[in-house]
Motif scaffolding. Structure first.
Motif, short mmCIF file in Angstrom:
data_model
loop_
_atom_site.label_atom_id
_atom_site.label_comp_id
_atom_site.label_asym_id
_atom_site.label_seq_id
_atom_site.Cartn_x
_atom_site.Cartn_y
_atom_site.Cartn_z
N ASN A 104 0.86 -1.18 0.00
CA ASN A 104 0.00 0.00 0.00
C ASN A 104 0.90 1.23 0.00
O ASN A 104 1.70 1.43 0.93
CB ASN A 104 -0.91 -0.01 1.24
N ASP A 113 5.07 7.62 -0.63
CA ASP A 113 4.72 7.35 0.76
C ASP A 113 4.41 5.86 0.88
O ASP A 113 3.39 5.39 0.36
CB ASP A 113 3.50 8.17 1.19
N ASN A 116 3.05 3.15 2.95
CA ASN A 116 2.18 3.04 4.12
C ASN A 116 2.34 1.70 4.83
O ASN A 116 2.56 1.65 6.04
CB ASN A 116 0.72 3.24 3.70
N GLU A 117 2.23 0.62 4.10
CA GLU A 117 2.37 -0.70 4.70
C GLU A 117 2.69 -1.73 3.62
O GLU A 117 2.46 -1.49 2.43
CB GLU A 117 1.10 -1.12 5.44
N GLU A 170 3.27 -2.03 9.13
CA GLU A 170 2.99 -0.62 8.90
C GLU A 170 4.29 0.16 8.96
O GLU A 170 5.03 0.08 9.93
CB GLU A 170 2.00 -0.09 9.93
N ASN A 188 4.75 3.68 7.12
CA ASN A 188 4.51 5.13 7.10
C ASN A 188 5.82 5.91 6.89
O ASN A 188 6.17 6.81 7.64
CB ASN A 188 3.82 5.59 8.38
#
Length: 244
Positions: free
Chosen positions: A95, A136, A138-139, A155, A157
């Motif tokens: 993600n 970015d 995210n996970e 996760e 981030n």
């Protein structure tokens, strides 16, 4: 009797000469006949309709592109495209978000021979593209061999900023004047990545302006639909020979 034949010969030669002279004059007049018209030069400004429409039906995308062309010669236009894109990547194992701006500079050549008073384009073009963007992360998910253990989701981030990419792009397209000075167009793109920023333990998934990237290939593709408005700045008088 001989005098009669000589007289007839000179009369025939005289009228034959008149006929040849008349034909030469007619051909000369055809060459001199011409139509004078004005060929327009200026700016063509617009935007990408596909990117605009995608904002409404694709929840994973936000973006736009504005473009412009300047007519340099009868067949050659200088071109530029500027835009911004955000792409959301959500797959079974990852993600992430990508966002950034891009600019493409180059030109096109019109291969279409217009009728008098028409300015439609059937063209091929070349671009150099440059993008500045960020990721970015995210996970991500670690793959497990069976369903006994639950999915291992990590996760992160974490942001990767100040990334860049450069590529070449070839275009084939068409533009048609549907109303006075208003053009609708469509084009396809073939792209070749030249360079891109490398990341530790992570790869670029999308590059704004280039689209999706792949580890085992530097080739990309795309397409677009456009609307443009032509702003005439000056014109040149063109004389074209016409046979009547």
């Amino acid at each position: 009797m001989k005098t009669k034949y000589i007289f007839l010969f000179f009369i025939s030669f005289f009228f034959c000469g008149l006929d040849v002279s008349a034909q030469e004059n007619e051909e000369a007049n055809k060459k001199r006949d011409s139509i004078v018209y004005k060929e327009r030069y200026g700016l063509m400004l617009g935007g990408d309709l596909y990117k605009l429409a995608r904002n409404f039906y694709d929840k994973d995308y936000k973006g736009f592109e504005v473009n412009g062309d300047y007519r340099l010669t009868k067949k050659i236009w200088l071109s530029a495209e500027l835009g911004y894109e955000e792409l959301y990547f959500d797959e079974a194992y990852l993600n992430a978000n990508t966002s950034g701006s891009f600019i493409k500079l180059g030109g096109i050549r019109n291969f279409y021979t217009n009728w008098i008073g028409m300015d439609n384009l059937l063209y091929g073009g070349f671009r150099i593209g440059f993008s500045s963007f960020s990721h970015d992360l995210n996970e991500y998910r670690i793959t497990v061999r069976d369903n006994y253990f639950p999915a291992d989701v990590r996760e992160v981030n974490r942001s990767f900023n100040n990334l860049t990419a450069t590529w070449t792009e070839f275009q084939l397209g068409i533009r048609v004047e549907v109303l006075k000075n208003i053009y609708l167009g469509a084009h396809v793109q073939l792209k070749v990545m030249i360079s891109q920023s490398s990341l530790p333990n992570f790869e670029n998934l999308n590059v704004p302006g280039f689209n999706r990237t792949y580890t085992d290939s530097s080739i990309g593709a795309g397409f677009g639909y456009s609307v443009r408005y032509f702003i005439p700045l000056y014109s040149k008088k063109i004389s074209q020979a016409v046979d009547f």
